[in-house]
Design an enzyme around this catalytic site. Structure first.
Site, short mmCIF file in Angstrom:
data_model
loop_
_atom_site.label_atom_id
_atom_site.label_comp_id
_atom_site.label_asym_id
_atom_site.label_seq_id
_atom_site.Cartn_x
_atom_site.Cartn_y
_atom_site.Cartn_z
N GLU A 169 -4.47 2.56 -2.21
CA GLU A 169 -4.73 1.74 -3.39
C GLU A 169 -6.13 2.01 -3.92
O GLU A 169 -7.11 1.85 -3.19
CB GLU A 169 -4.60 0.25 -3.07
CG GLU A 169 -3.18 -0.19 -2.73
CD GLU A 169 -3.07 -1.70 -2.60
OE1 GLU A 169 -4.12 -2.38 -2.55
OE2 GLU A 169 -1.94 -2.20 -2.55
N CYS A 170 -6.23 2.45 -5.14
CA CYS A 170 -7.48 2.63 -5.86
C CYS A 170 -8.45 3.52 -5.09
O CYS A 170 -8.35 4.74 -5.16
CB CYS A 170 -8.11 1.27 -6.17
SG CYS A 170 -9.34 1.32 -7.50
N ALA A 171 -9.39 2.95 -4.34
CA ALA A 171 -10.34 3.76 -3.59
C ALA A 171 -9.63 4.71 -2.64
O ALA A 171 -10.04 5.85 -2.45
CB ALA A 171 -11.30 2.87 -2.81
#
Length: 876
Positions: free
Chosen positions: A357-359
């Site tokens: 997720e994201c990072a």
């Protein structure tokens, strides 16, 4: 359930509700109360400070992410797990009435207060108002009959009189004021491009928290607040339970995951417990506590993985969860962990179920801001100018380890990076009509085993996702098995077997023999040195020559990457006056006042380097002694002026201390140059020992370029009698203005005058003089002291890690540490992506020594990881 509780809200963002909420939590915890923290809205950073203040995980209460029906149960979960709390303190989000756009305040602080029947305490910034604040408070207290505003905290009052005026106005509309807080810079938490800096990344966070708690205790009526919290009505809700969440139908009101299949729970009870590695450490701090709780309830054994420190996945890993955080801040540290990067890529290619997720997605991309990353995703990522922020409703586009195509979840996006995927790459989600993320099946299993996107999800709102992921991990063939589809054997580069337990600093002593001295690397390895590190003249070699664009910089001792905002603003202001020739008078007076000296005892210089040049021009020593190991610029300046220089070498076996034997070697010298704390040894000599060198006919020059990095500036010579003494100071390192060259010398007025006579007109520019003025103020000195204390804790972390690796060190009172890592390690570190200052460019040191600049613990953990790996390779 009877649960005393309050919700801390504000008219808008920026009023200080996080600081006040955390202060209340910490102050109540100090009283011995068990405080259950909670946060309204999709936030990962504030809950980190909540946990630090209370010692308990903070629960995120967001009706959009988890459904209205789960908000109160999650609050009760936080108040009863792991023990029953005395009070719950909820922190709001944005303004009190602000929620998802277009929904009339859905998921706002007011919405959550109504769902949980929680009394509201308003925090209002009065720095730009006084009596008018009463209108704001009255409006918020009466706008919604479902809300109970029980009190107000007035924040950032300029003076007691100002605060009293605002208090009387608010009380006149019938709302109690629980306290008035003055402006206090130390109560502010540093910010970053996505908000506050996470508590896990701030070594001084605990000290800041203590200060905030003390201020709250002093200025807030905590007894009144407790009484208001006790007025909260009984909560008619059972605590959320992760095991039940996996078997009961979804409680969402509208868009949510489909009802759970009870067969999932039965499968979890029949299978073994797959190991799922969950990314943590300082770069991956974004995840909700329910994520781990649901994974464990679904039958997984969760092991935390720190991608900065661990060189291998945990033994037996069958699944990987990479949450959010700030990999862009720590990209170089993450990229240099090549064994783990290689292993993660191989495991993903072999079909290991992975969620990013994201990072986590940025970490798995090919590059992040041009730094090479894992390379498991065909995409390049970089920081951008635009902030993407908002709630999202997502539908999965393909079958994956998160569930079948058509699985619906709710989440949010919050990032400033942009991702450029390769053409034709399958997307993971349909987000409000657009495709986003990646859903890849690199091992050809028939469904996507890697799902990566910008979407943050709260699994309490979609528990089927956790169950599906654990089921996929349990079905995944263990790496190393001959039945594994891609035959990955769990080995790293060069066929070296990897395991998380045997090369991470601080782990079991049985993993390697730390008593063995470091052995030199091969000659072939030692000769692969970057040309930027080649030494032409050791006396002219500086740390900046060690640095390259693709290396983590631990060679230069500049504390910050840019000046503080207030200093940068002052320098911009000074640009309007640069048409005039610089006048050092004001700066000279500011520096004199800063040290309690007369103007004649201080001389601004163009950095410390000019001070050494002036010394060499003004004096004609017959016997000049430089005490080494020491910064080489003073000797270089003396030799360039035609003076002979005699060296007195302090010995490592004496801890580089100024021993009686060293004092005897100085003999009848009429010029003695010594550093304090000494560069590169980091030794802080007792001021009395240096002062004992002063005698008639002798000049003692003390290089105190780094003493402002010592808490309290202990052992400085700029106190007491200065006859025969000259002290050189530099401002460039602490304040990140190395390009401006700001320094000064102070001491015996006759000596200062002699050096000033050799200084060219206007050698110190207007910007440098402005730096001297601004950094001599009480505000700047207080900030420098806090920075010195933070740096001391970082240095302790570095020294402790080096000692765990049986690496000898020098002193420990400087923004750098001298370490005897062994012959060839300097070059090996460069090849691994790390720049440290080579020791053999300092007289008295050999190639086994390096000087390491103190950095934040996350970066230091990466260096310690690399050193541990190098030592392991030598002893394997």
């Amino acid at each position: 359930m009877t649960l005393p509780r309050v919700l801390v809200a504000a008219p808008a963002s920026g009023h200080g509700k996080t600081t006040i909420a955390v202060g209340i939590m910490a102050a109540l915890s100090r009283r011995g109360l068990t405080v259950a923290p909670a946060k309204v809205g999709p936030d990962y950073i504030d809950p980190g400070y909540h946990a630090l203040a209370t010692g308990r995980p903070s629960r995120t209460l967001d009706p959009w992410l988890v459904g209205e029906g789960r908000v109160a149960p999650l609050l009760v979960r936080g108040a009863t797990h792991p023990t029953v709390a005395d009070i719950a303190v909820l922190e709001g989000v944005m303004g009190l009435m602000d929620g998802r756009l277009g929904t009339d305040g859905f998921a706002s602080s007011a919405h959550v207060a109504a769902l949980t029947r929680t009394p509201v305490v308003l925090v209002v910034d009065v720095s730009s108002t006084s009596r008018t604040v009463a209108a704001t408070v009255h409006g918020l207290a009466t706008i919604d009959p479902a809300l109970s505003v029980v009190g107000v905290v007035l924040n950032k009052a300029g003076t007691p009189r100002h605060g009293d005026e605002a208090r009387r106005a608010v009380e006149s509309v019938g709302v109690p004021v629980w306290g008035v807080l003055p402006r206090d810079a130390a109560m502010h938490v540093p910010s970053r491009h996505l908000g506050l800096v996470p508590a896990a990344e701030r070594a001084e966070a605990a000290a800041t928290l203590d200060h905030i708690a003390a201020v709250a205790e002093e200025h807030l009526d905590l007894d009144g607040l407790l009484a208001a919290a006790a007025s909260a009505p009984t909560l008619d809700a059972e605590p959320w339970d992760p095991t039940a969440a996996l078997t009961l139908p979804a409680l969402r009101d509208g868009a949510g995951a489909p009802p759970q299949d009870p067969e999932l729970a039965q499968q979890a009870s029949r299978r073994d417990s797959p190991v799922i590695a969950v990314a943590g450490g300082r770069a991956f701090t974004f995840r909700y506590p329910e994520t781990v709780e649901l994974l464990e309830a679904a039958g997984a054994r969760v092991v935390e993985l720190d991608p900065a420190r661990d060189v291998a996945l945990p033994d037996g890993t069958r699944g990987l969860y990479l949450g959010g955080g700030f990999p862009e801040v720590h990209a170089r540290t993450l990229a240099t962990n090549r064994p783990l990067v290689h292993q993660i890529k191989a495991a993903i290619e072999a079909g290991m179920p992975t969620i990013a997720e994201c990072a986590g997605m940025l970490y798995l991309a090919e590059t992040l801001d041009d730094h090479p990353m894992v390379g498991a995703l065909p995409a390049h990522t970089a920081m951008g100018r635009r902030l993407t922020l908002g709630y999202r409703e997502a539908t999965s586009l393909v079958d994956s380890v998160l569930g079948p195509a058509g699985t619906r979840v709710t989440g949010h996006e919050f990032h400033r990076t942009a991702t450029e995927p390769s053409a034709g790459t399958p997307a993971a989600w349909s987000l409000d009509g657009r495709e986003e993320g990646f859903a890849l099946d690199p091992a050809g299993t028939g469904r996507a085993t890697l799902v990566a996107s910008y979407l943050h999800t709260h699994w309490a709102g979609s528990p089927s996702v956790a169950a599906s992921f654990v089921d996929a991990a349990a079905s995944h063939v263990h790496p190393g098995s001959p039945d594994h589809p891609r035959g990955w054997d769990g080995r790293g580069p060069g066929g070296v077997a990897l395991g998380a337990s045997h090369v991470r600093p601080g782990m079991s002593e049985s993993s390697r023999d730390r008593s063995q001295p470091a052995q030199p690397l091969s000659r072939a390895t030692r000769t692969r040195s970057a040309s930027s590190a080649d030494v032409v003249d050791p006396l002219r070699h500086h740390g900046d020559l060690e640095v390259a664009a693709d290396l983590v910089d631990l060679a230069v001792n500049v504390r910050l990457t840019q000046p503080p905002a207030w200093l940068a603003a002052a320098l911009v202001d000074e640009l309007s006056s640069v048409a005039a020739y610089p006048d050092p008078t004001t700066a000279r007076d500011a520096l004199a006042a800063r040290h309690g000296l007369a103007r004649a005892q201080v001389l601004p210089t163009s950095g410390g380097a000019e001070a050494f040049t002036l010394l060499a021009r003004a004096l004609a020593p017959r016997d000049a002694v430089v005490v080494h190991p020491q910064f080489t610029e003073p000797e270089a300046a003396l030799r360039a002026a035609g003076h002979e220089v005699r060296r007195v070498l302090l010995r490592p076996e004496d801890g580089f201390a100024l021993t009686a034997g060293a004092l005897e070697q100085i003999g009848d010298a009429d010029l003695v140059v010594i550093g304090n704390p000494t560069n590169p040894t980091g030794v802080l000599h007792p001021a009395d020992a240096i002062r004992s060198l002063v005698r008639p006919g002798r000049v003692v020059l003390v290089d105190e370029a780094f003493i402002d990095a010592v808490p309290g500036e202990r052992e400085s010579l700029l106190t007491g009698d200065l006859d025969g003494l000259l002290v050189v100071r530099s401002l460039t390192k602490t304040w990140a203005v190395a390009g401006i060259r700001a320094g000064y010398l102070a001491g015996d007025p006759d000596l200062v005058a002699a050096l000033a006579a050799h200084q060219p007109h206007w050698s110190v520019g207007s910007l440098a003089l402005r730096v001297m003025i601004e950094t001599a103020t009480p505000h700047a000195l207080a900030e420098a002291e806090r920075a010195a204390e933070e740096l001391a804790s970082w240095r302790t972390h570095l020294v402790a890690g080096l000692h765990l690796l049986a690496i000898p060190t020098g002193g420990s009172d400087a923004p750098f540490v001298l370490a005897q890592v062994g012959d060839g390690v300097h070059t090996a570190l460069r090849e691994a992506g790390w720049a440290v200052r080579r020791g053999d460019t300092f007289p008295g040191l050999d190639p086994t020594w390096v000087r390491i600049a103190v950095r934040d613990p996350h970066t230091i953990d990466g260096l310690l990881r690399e050193l541990a790996h190098l030592l392991h390779r030598r002893t394997a």
